[in-house]
Design a protein around this motif. Structure first.
Motif, mmCIF file in Angstrom:
data_model
loop_
_atom_site.group_PDB
_atom_site.id
_atom_site.type_symbol
_atom_site.label_atom_id
_atom_site.label_comp_id
_atom_site.label_asym_id
_atom_site.label_seq_id
_atom_site.Cartn_x
_atom_site.Cartn_y
_atom_site.Cartn_z
ATOM 1 N N VAL A 91 0.877 6.790 -6.726
ATOM 2 C CA VAL A 91 -0.114 7.645 -7.096
ATOM 3 C C VAL A 91 0.141 9.146 -6.841
ATOM 4 O O VAL A 91 -0.123 10.010 -7.601
ATOM 5 C CB VAL A 91 -1.234 7.285 -6.388
ATOM 6 C CG1 VAL A 91 -2.641 8.060 -6.576
ATOM 7 C CG2 VAL A 91 -1.601 5.740 -7.053
ATOM 8 N N LEU B 293 2.343 1.889 -3.662
ATOM 9 C CA LEU B 293 1.099 2.144 -4.488
ATOM 10 C C LEU B 293 0.942 3.814 -4.126
ATOM 11 O O LEU B 293 0.464 4.659 -4.971
ATOM 12 C CB LEU B 293 0.041 1.460 -4.086
ATOM 13 C CG LEU B 293 -1.313 1.632 -5.097
ATOM 14 C CD1 LEU B 293 -0.968 1.555 -6.599
ATOM 15 C CD2 LEU B 293 -2.517 0.840 -4.599
ATOM 16 N N TRP C 61 0.910 -1.264 0.083
ATOM 17 C CA TRP C 61 -0.088 0.123 -0.024
ATOM 18 C C TRP C 61 0.810 1.353 0.056
ATOM 19 O O TRP C 61 0.701 2.322 -0.644
ATOM 20 C CB TRP C 61 -0.914 0.064 1.234
ATOM 21 C CG TRP C 61 -2.029 -1.030 1.175
ATOM 22 C CD1 TRP C 61 -2.521 -2.086 1.930
ATOM 23 C CD2 TRP C 61 -3.281 -0.818 0.328
ATOM 24 N NE1 TRP C 61 -3.730 -2.477 1.517
ATOM 25 C CE2 TRP C 61 -3.995 -1.781 0.593
ATOM 26 C CE3 TRP C 61 -3.406 0.092 -0.962
ATOM 27 C CZ2 TRP C 61 -5.265 -1.904 -0.494
ATOM 28 C CZ3 TRP C 61 -4.450 -0.005 -1.570
ATOM 29 C CH2 TRP C 61 -5.473 -1.042 -1.227
#
Length: 454
Positions: A95, A91, A88
């Motif tokens: 992003v 990611l 996570w």
């Protein structure tokens, strides 16, 4: 912190808070990530200084994110660690990085009118024109050129005798300098006369130092400044140090690895593209061979055979000799530029292939064979060796590339001598970062069908 830095701080803060709200991190970890982000980015210098090129911003962002990722690993709760939390985190960083790229790009455009600096260029020669063109296409710099100043024949100037060229914007006389600054609300002055001596520079600076925010000048350092150039204050003396590095074995290995992957990707496109070009040629009634081969100068001067889609009629070299023999203007143009602007030998399909740069795709075969690189100097013809002069040894020290400095900095608008300068610059300044910027510029140029602007 600059005004633009404040804007980016606010926008990135809102964006980061929104992303942290979405991602499934513990509250205390979200707070730590939020605070850590701005500490790292401030230390990286992303908000306290103005970058003139988007590549400078990308470099600061890349270094900042490396430090941010490394620092974020130190604040993970390893007592209750789960591997999915690391996933996570990665990611989230990806992003957030993409969002920040968009913010970095579009804040300059959105706030252009509020943030731009009115600029007056001292000089009206070739350097001044090039500087204005760079500011025009590079809106990221926020430099809005309002005009030029002609210093020729001014009694206060001792060493200025420029070759004046036609400019797009108004050209003022030096005696009206203060009036122009006040009238055009000039905030930045760029002195673009590299041959100007120190006394004349000081004369201009003393006249305007209290009337504008910033004064910049271009020193006479052509061919000497590299990516390793540093400016030092040596007890009141301005000292410029420059060094030239060489490609290390690990760097050469990495560059070759990138070339192999690029070559494989290019070959996947080359197959269907060949069928399309064949169809295009047949549609024009052209059933001659699809590919064109020619001997070019490779790394260390070794000759190799280059592959391209044929864009000219057969026997193009023989036809060129006949054209130069019949028409002296054609001989002069080709001798100076090593190309013809309106070349009658180019086929209809070939004109399309050249405009879209699709004619270069077969060179991925050369890349896979190790004869060329994805990025590098343009591959020169053996007959051009004599015209390359002293720059020959430097240029052939690198593998020729499918794209490079020439293709992204003017292409059809630069003459042969300027191509040599660009390719020599590539050799003296090579880095993986330079390759990355040239690749991005090439892609943007193809999409925008632009002749080297960025």
């Amino acid at each position: 912190m600059t005004k633009l830095g404040i804007y980016k701080n606010i926008i990135e803060g809102i964006m980061t808070a929104a992303l942290l709200f979405i991602f499934p991190f513990r509250t205390i970890f979200k707070i730590k990530l939020f605070i850590l982000y701005f500490i790292i980015m401030h230390l990286a210098g992303r908000y306290r200084k103005s970058t003139l090129l988007i590549w400078d911003e990308l470099e600061l962002m890349f270094k900042g994110y490396l430090a941010y990722f490394a620092s974020s690993l130190l604040i993970i709760d390893y007592v209750h660690f789960q591997w999915q939390a690391l996933g996570w985190l990665v990611l989230f960083l990806l992003v957030q990085g993409v969002c920040n790229l968009l913010i970095a790009r579009f804040t300059h455009l959105i706030f252009w009118k509020q943030l731009r600096k009115n600029v007056l260029v001292i000089g009206a020669g070739h350097t001044a024109k090039q500087l204005q063109q760079t500011c025009k296409v590079n809106r990221y710099s926020l430099l809005n050129v309002k005009g030029f100043v002609n210093c020729n024949n001014d009694p206060t100037m001792k060493s200025v005798d420029q070759e004046l060229v036609e400019q797009e914007l108004p050209v003022y006389l030096l005696r009206d300098l203060e009036k122009v600054i006040e009238k055009e609300k000039i905030e930045t002055v760029l002195i673009a006369i590299p041959e100007m001596n120190r006394i004349d520079q000081r004369t201009i600076v003393e006249r305007i130092m209290d009337k504008v925010e910033t004064i910049k000048y271009l020193p006479r350092m052509e061919g000497l400044v590299t990516f390793d150039t540093k400016i030092d204050d040596f007890d009141g003396l301005l000292m410029i140090s420059t060094s030239q590095g060489t490609i290390s074995r690990p760097q050469a290995f990495l560059k070759r690895l990138i070339d192999i992957f690029a070559g494989l990707a290019g070959m996947m496109v080359l197959g269907p593209l060949t069928l399309y070009v064949r169809h295009l040629n047949h549609k024009q009634g052209d059933r001659d061979p699809l590919f064109f081969t020619q001997t070019r100068i490779g790394k260390d001067g070794r000759p190799f055979t280059i592959y391209k889609f044929r864009t000219m009629v057969p026997n193009a070299e023989q036809i060129l000799d006949e054209l130069m023999e019949k028409d002296e203007s054609i001989r002069k143009e080709y001798t100076e530029n090593k190309k013809l602007k309106n070349d009658p030998r180019i086929t209809k399909a070939g004109d399309f292939l050249r405009r879209t740069s699709l004619d270069e795709f077969p060179q991925f075969i050369n890349v896979l064979k190790g004869e060329m690189s994805l990025i590098g100097p343009r591959p020169y013809l053996p007959r051009e060796k004599e015209d390359m002069g002293e720059r020959y040894d430097d240029i052939v020290s690198s593998k020729p590339g499918i794209t490079g400095m020439w293709q992204t900095h003017g292409r059809s608008e630069v003459n042969f001598e300027q191509r040599l300068e660009l390719d020599e610059y590539y050799y003296r300044n090579w880095s993986l970062w330079l390759d990355t910027t040239l690749l991005i510029r090439t892609i943007k140029q193809i999409i925008n069908k632009d002749e080297g602007a960025m």
